[in-house]
Enzyme design. Structure first.
Site, PDB file in Angstrom:
ATOM      1  N   THR A  23       0.870  -1.182   0.000  1.00  0.00           N
ATOM      2  CA  THR A  23       0.000   0.000   0.000  1.00  0.00           C
ATOM      3  C   THR A  23       0.903   1.226   0.000  1.00  0.00           C
ATOM      4  OG1 THR A  23      -0.050   0.379   2.394  1.00  0.00           O
ATOM      5  CG2 THR A  23      -1.592  -1.265   1.523  1.00  0.00           C
ATOM      6  N   ASP A  24       0.308   2.397  -0.115  1.00  0.00           N
ATOM      7  CA  ASP A  24       1.118   3.619  -0.084  1.00  0.00           C
ATOM      8  C   ASP A  24       1.801   3.792   1.269  1.00  0.00           C
ATOM      9  OD1 ASP A  24       0.431   4.138  -2.650  1.00  0.00           O
ATOM     10  OD2 ASP A  24      -1.217   5.506  -2.140  1.00  0.00           O
ATOM     11  N   CYS A  25       1.095   3.373   2.320  1.00  0.00           N
ATOM     12  CA  CYS A  25       1.671   3.523   3.662  1.00  0.00           C
ATOM     13  C   CYS A  25       2.531   2.327   4.072  1.00  0.00           C
ATOM     14  CB  CYS A  25       0.566   3.783   4.678  1.00  0.00           C
ATOM     15  SG  CYS A  25      -0.851   2.689   4.504  1.00  0.00           S
ATOM     16  N   TYR A  26       2.285   1.160   3.482  1.00  0.00           N
ATOM     17  CA  TYR A  26       3.090  -0.044   3.746  1.00  0.00           C
ATOM     18  C   TYR A  26       3.569  -0.610   2.408  1.00  0.00           C
ATOM     19  CZ  TYR A  26       1.089  -0.120   8.497  1.00  0.00           C
ATOM     20  OH  TYR A  26       0.720   0.178   9.782  1.00  0.00           O
ATOM     21  N   PRO A  27       4.609  -0.021   1.818  1.00  0.00           N
ATOM     22  CA  PRO A  27       4.967  -0.392   0.450  1.00  0.00           C
ATOM     23  C   PRO A  27       5.632  -1.764   0.286  1.00  0.00           C
ATOM     24  CG  PRO A  27       6.477   1.274   1.321  1.00  0.00           C
ATOM     25  CD  PRO A  27       5.422   1.090   2.350  1.00  0.00           C
TER      26      PRO A  27
END
Lengths: 136, 393
Positions: B136-140
């Site tokens: 994800t954008d926060c957990y790449p």
């Protein structure tokens, strides 16, 4: 004095022979029957512990071979790792020769190697891998 | 004369507390009677050690850089559940290692699984951690593989939804073939009978109506200190009981929780049941405050007064074949359908005795204080029942 554990298989016609008696009487061997499956008209299967003079044991083995008994040395060995044992007692009712002994007071299991015929059943049931089958 | 838990705590502090194990309580009541024993004894320690499948650990392993929100996770190739916050996972005791042949080679050996990972982790061994994610954008981050050790992990919390069954079946097999069950190998034609309870030492058999053990009770768990978190799954208080209120079949259960970092692998053992699967054997010890004569009487229960049902695991219907008591079971031989049958234990009485002794020592030395439960388990009058599944569309 020497000691050996032997697996004997003998054909149906030998089932009625007093083999143990001859081993005791003629060769002066102390015989401990660890397991026996002998039925009329079928091949017999007996595991014995023999104790006596080394040469006498060899002579006794020759006698058995002459009769047509097939002899195998017990090549397997059971290793009981006491550290891993939790003394749950699952092995107790299954061991055919009562090689595992449960002290009913302390509820502690011990292992008498002399009685073991290395059938491997305990290895199968021990939930904690406290038993190993070592191939000779 | 009734006591309170606060009074008992005060006596622990002063080093005056009188603690006996559930076995010693039997002897004491024999010698001095219930009245005297109730006055003299402050705490009775109970314990059990055996496979408890409904066990597992929550782990928070800390954030990597860059961060990952774990979607799938494995510990020593054993899958854990990752449907929680980013790096929180739950590993269950019965989970099999990837590519374990299970029962495709019958009967399966099940040499390593969730229970073994828990034992190894608690023993301080390095564990392989593998994780994947969708990113994800926060957990790449999408992949992670590293070795971890319990001392470096944030939380390792043992949480067991069901422990310490109050009584259990005695398993036999009347069929013509060997069967492999969670109760061990069962020989055909009543070749053996396996049982699984510490009987007179077992926690809930010493408090049959859940009057003193409850939510919030501090306990010995896996060699460390834990708590009873809730009643356990399949809790079933409304079953048939003897005159002594002891259930005659499986009944109450408890959910337990504790810090696995403080535990000992001797009391959390990975367990392989041939042909069945893997699990975890848990050591559990529960202190019972002797608040009055009624509690004293319950804790003096003996093996010959506790009956277990003999159940045929060799038939689909699990037929009931009668009852035996734990004295008979521990003697090594029982009579079933007129046949003498040798018994085997799954629960280790020796370990249970050992744990009851350790807990007694902790309390006497002032290292372990009793707690007042904050709420009770559903009792026998509660209408709380264990239901079978009703399948529907």
């Amino acid at each position: 004095m020497a000691k050996r554990t032997l697996v004997l298989r003998f054909p149906p016609h030998l089932v009625n022979e007093a083999i143990t008696y001859r081993l005791v009487k003629d060769y002066g061997l102390a015989i401990n029957i660890l397991s026996a499956r002998v039925k009329p008209q079928e091949e017999g299967n007996v595991v014995i512990g023999v104790e006596g003079e080394k040469t006498k044991i060899e002579e006794g083995v020759d006698y058995l071979k002459r009769l047509g008994v097939k002899i195998q040395p017990l090549v397997q060995d059971i290793l009981w790792n006491q550290e891993e044992c939790t003394h749950c007692t699952l092995c107790i009712p299954l061991c055919p020769t009562e090689a595992f002994i449960l002290n009913r007071e302390s509820m502690e299991v011990s292992f008498d190697k002399e009685r073991c015929i290395a059938c491997g059943l305990c290895v199968k049931v021990c939930p904690y891998h406290a038993l190993e089958l070592l191939l000779g | 004369m009734a006591k309170t838990i606060d009074e008992i705590k005060e006596r622990i502090k002063k080093g005056q507390v009188v603690v006996v194990t559930a076995e010693e309580m039997i002897d004491l009541v024999d010698k001095e009677g219930i009245k005297k024993a109730a006055r003299k004894v402050d705490v009775v320690t109970t314990a059990t050690f055996g496979p408890m499948c409904s066990s597992g650990i929550f782990i928070n392993f800390g954030h990597s850089s860059p961060k990952i929100k774990v979607e799938k996770v494995w510990l020593n190739e054993v899958p854990a559940y990752a449907g929680l916050a980013a790096v929180d996972v739950y590993l269950g005791a019965t989970e099999l290692q990837e590519r374990d042949p299970a029962n495709r080679v019958y009967p399966g050996e099940f040499r390593y699984g969730g229970g073994h990972v828990i034992e190894d982790l608690v023993a301080g061994k390095d564990i392989n951690l593998k994780a994947t994610a969708y990113g994800t954008d926060c957990y790449p981050r999408k992949e992670l593989e590293t070795m971890v050790n319990i001392k470096d992990l944030n939380e390792v919390t043992l949480f067991n939804p069901r422990n310490g069954y109050q009584n259990y079946n005695v398993a036999v097999n009347t069929s013509d073939r060997v069967i492999y069950t969670y109760m061990g190998l069962l020989e055909p034609h009543l070749g053996n009978a396996n049982y699984c309870s510490a009987g007179q030492l077992s926690p809930l058999l010493n408090d049959p109506l859940y009057e003193v053990i409850g939510i919030g009770t501090r306990i010995f768990l896996g060699g460390g200190v834990g708590y009873i978190a809730w009643w356990g799954t399949q809790h079933n208080p409304g079953v048939g009981r003897g005159d002594n209120e002891v259930p005659r079949v499986e009944a109450g259960t408890m959910a337990t929780i504790g810090d696995a970092k403080m535990m000992n692998p001797k009391y959390l053992r990975g367990t392989s049941m041939r042909g069945y699967g893997v699990t975890l054997s848990v050591g559990l010890g529960v202190p019972i405050p002797v608040l009055n004569e009624r509690v004293a009487k319950f804790t003096a229960v003996r093996d010959e007064e506790i009956y277990a049902p003999i159940v045929d695991y060799g038939r689909e219907a699990n037929q009931f074949l009668g009852e035996v008591n734990y004295k008979q079971l521990r003697s090594g031989k029982v009579i079933i359908k007129g046949k003498e049958v040798s018994t085997g234990g799954i629960s280790s009485y020796k370990r249970a005795r050992e744990i009851a002794g350790i807990l007694k020592k902790w309390i006497k030395e002032g290292k372990f204080f009793l707690t007042q439960p904050v709420a009770k388990f559903p009792g026998k009058e509660s209408e709380y029942v264990f239901r079978p599944l009703r399948e529907r569309r």
